[in-house]
Design an enzyme around this catalytic site. Structure first.
Site, mmCIF file in Angstrom:
data_model
loop_
_atom_site.group_PDB
_atom_site.id
_atom_site.type_symbol
_atom_site.label_atom_id
_atom_site.label_comp_id
_atom_site.label_asym_id
_atom_site.label_seq_id
_atom_site.Cartn_x
_atom_site.Cartn_y
_atom_site.Cartn_z
ATOM 1 N N GLY A 1 49.301 42.901 47.616
ATOM 2 C CA GLY A 1 49.563 41.484 47.444
ATOM 3 C C GLY A 1 49.723 40.689 48.718
ATOM 4 O O GLY A 1 50.402 39.663 48.725
ATOM 5 N N SER A 2 49.102 41.114 49.814
ATOM 6 C CA SER A 2 49.246 40.336 51.059
ATOM 7 C C SER A 2 48.624 38.946 50.899
ATOM 8 O O SER A 2 49.157 37.973 51.421
ATOM 9 C CB SER A 2 48.609 41.076 52.237
ATOM 10 O OG SER A 2 47.203 41.082 52.156
ATOM 11 N N ARG B 1 38.115 47.311 27.418
ATOM 12 C CA ARG B 1 38.327 46.207 28.358
ATOM 13 C C ARG B 1 38.863 44.984 27.622
ATOM 14 O O ARG B 1 39.785 44.312 28.085
ATOM 15 C CB ARG B 1 37.013 45.887 29.074
ATOM 16 C CG ARG B 1 37.159 45.196 30.402
ATOM 17 C CD ARG B 1 35.807 45.042 31.109
ATOM 18 N NE ARG B 1 35.303 46.297 31.639
ATOM 19 C CZ ARG B 1 35.666 46.804 32.811
ATOM 20 N NH1 ARG B 1 36.564 46.182 33.544
ATOM 21 N NH2 ARG B 1 35.168 47.940 33.234
ATOM 22 N N MET C 1 41.461 44.281 41.152
ATOM 23 C CA MET C 1 40.352 45.229 41.221
ATOM 24 C C MET C 1 39.773 45.587 39.857
ATOM 25 O O MET C 1 39.212 46.657 39.666
ATOM 26 C CB MET C 1 40.806 46.491 41.953
ATOM 27 C CG MET C 1 41.351 46.224 43.347
ATOM 28 S SD MET C 1 40.242 45.232 44.373
ATOM 29 C CE MET C 1 39.159 46.480 44.969
ATOM 30 N N HIS D 1 36.795 37.634 48.214
ATOM 31 C CA HIS D 1 36.001 38.859 48.328
ATOM 32 C C HIS D 1 35.769 39.125 49.812
ATOM 33 O O HIS D 1 35.360 38.201 50.542
ATOM 34 C CB HIS D 1 34.670 38.688 47.586
ATOM 35 C CG HIS D 1 33.770 39.876 47.698
ATOM 36 N ND1 HIS D 1 33.986 41.036 46.982
ATOM 37 C CD2 HIS D 1 32.668 40.093 48.449
ATOM 38 C CE1 HIS D 1 33.050 41.915 47.303
ATOM 39 N NE2 HIS D 1 32.236 41.374 48.189
ATOM 40 N N THR E 1 32.552 33.482 38.159
ATOM 41 C CA THR E 1 31.608 33.306 37.038
ATOM 42 C C THR E 1 31.434 34.689 36.404
ATOM 43 O O THR E 1 31.895 35.681 36.958
ATOM 44 C CB THR E 1 30.241 32.817 37.572
ATOM 45 O OG1 THR E 1 29.700 33.865 38.394
ATOM 46 C CG2 THR E 1 30.399 31.538 38.376
HETATM 47 C C1 GRF Z 1 41.663 42.445 50.511
HETATM 48 O O1 GRF Z 1 40.730 43.048 51.376
HETATM 49 C C2 GRF Z 1 40.941 41.454 49.639
HETATM 50 O O2 GRF Z 1 39.791 40.908 50.251
HETATM 51 C C3 GRF Z 1 40.528 42.275 48.477
HETATM 52 O O3 GRF Z 1 41.647 43.115 48.230
HETATM 53 C C4 GRF Z 1 42.160 43.507 49.518
HETATM 54 C C5 GRF Z 1 43.658 43.661 49.495
HETATM 55 O O4 GRF Z 1 44.216 42.430 49.130
HETATM 56 N N1 GRF Z 1 40.175 41.440 47.363
HETATM 57 P P1 GRF Z 1 45.848 42.227 49.042
HETATM 58 O O5 GRF Z 1 46.461 42.712 50.325
HETATM 59 O O6 GRF Z 1 46.354 43.050 47.866
HETATM 60 O O7 GRF Z 1 46.023 40.753 48.863
#
Ligand code: GRF
Length: 197
Positions: A12-13, A65, A90, A109, A141
């Site tokens: 979650g950064s 899903r 993800m 992305h 999309t």
């Molecule tokens: C990052 O590289 C982002 O581009 C991808 O997930 C990775 C980790 O994101 N979508 P975060 O640190 O969990 O926000």
């Protein structure tokens, strides 16, 4: 004031930077942080910041899903978001789910789209001998990692780069790019944000 829900799968950064930016005269505020992984560290970070959280374990819906998304929609719709930010989320979302939020769901992305949709973006850029790499924020999309560009940040690929060293350099730019894009998007400004790192 726009209501923003953030979906994540890991640390979650990006969520953290978005939340930290949504203060003062920013036209949006976080109303929910949700994950497909109940163990996601980003959920703990959000809770520490006093943001409501929700988790729906996608492993509880094997080969289902739609069932996973129906469960995720409950807390998500309850939060009444105006904007959804996918931030290190993800899971691939079905067209039905996307259709509910199309035009107000953003994703970041880690590549210069349209190059390298999907996974292992940094290794692919190095393998291809690209001089530049970076990150893209786009409207979601039904087509994976496609959609109108809202912002892009470029960084050089250095000769001794590994996927990890490049990822780290790109992540620094992601943390500038995503907040800048969300701030403009929430204000109704669609002019792309272009950064050079
Ligand atoms: C990052 O590289 C982002 O581009 C991808 O997930 C990775 C980790 O994101 N979508 P975060 O640190 O969990 O926000």
């Amino acid at each position: 004031m726009k209501r923003v829900a953030i979906l994540l799968s890991g640390g979650g950064s990006n969520m953290l930077r978005l939340v930290q930016d949504m203060t003062g005269d920013h036209p949006a505020r976080p109303v929910l942080v949700a994950s497909n992984d109940p163990q996601a560290a980003g959920l703990t970070r959000a809770a520490e910041l006093g943001i409501p959280t929700a988790a729906v374990d996608h492993r509880a819906f094997p080969r289902d899903r739609a069932g996973f998304e129906a469960a995720l929609l409950e807390p998500l719709l309850a939060a009444q978001p105006d904007i959804i930010c996918l931030a290190g989320f993800m899971r691939i979302l079905t067209p039905d789910f996307v259709a509910r939020f199309q035009g107000r769901m953003l994703n970041i992305h880690p590549s210069l789209l349209p190059k390298y949709p999907g996974l292992h973006t940094h290794a692919r850029a190095i393998e291809a001998g690209d001089a530049e790499a970076g990150a893209t924020v786009h409207l979601v999309t039904p087509v994976l990692d496609d959609g109108p560009l809202l912002g892009q940040a470029r960084v050089p690929v250095l000769p001794d780069d590994t996927a990890d060293s490049l990822a780290a350099r790109v992540l620094v730019q992601e943390h500038q790019l995503y907040p800048a894009v969300l701030r403009k998007f929430a204000a109704g400004d669609r002019i792309p944000v272009l950064l050079q790192g």
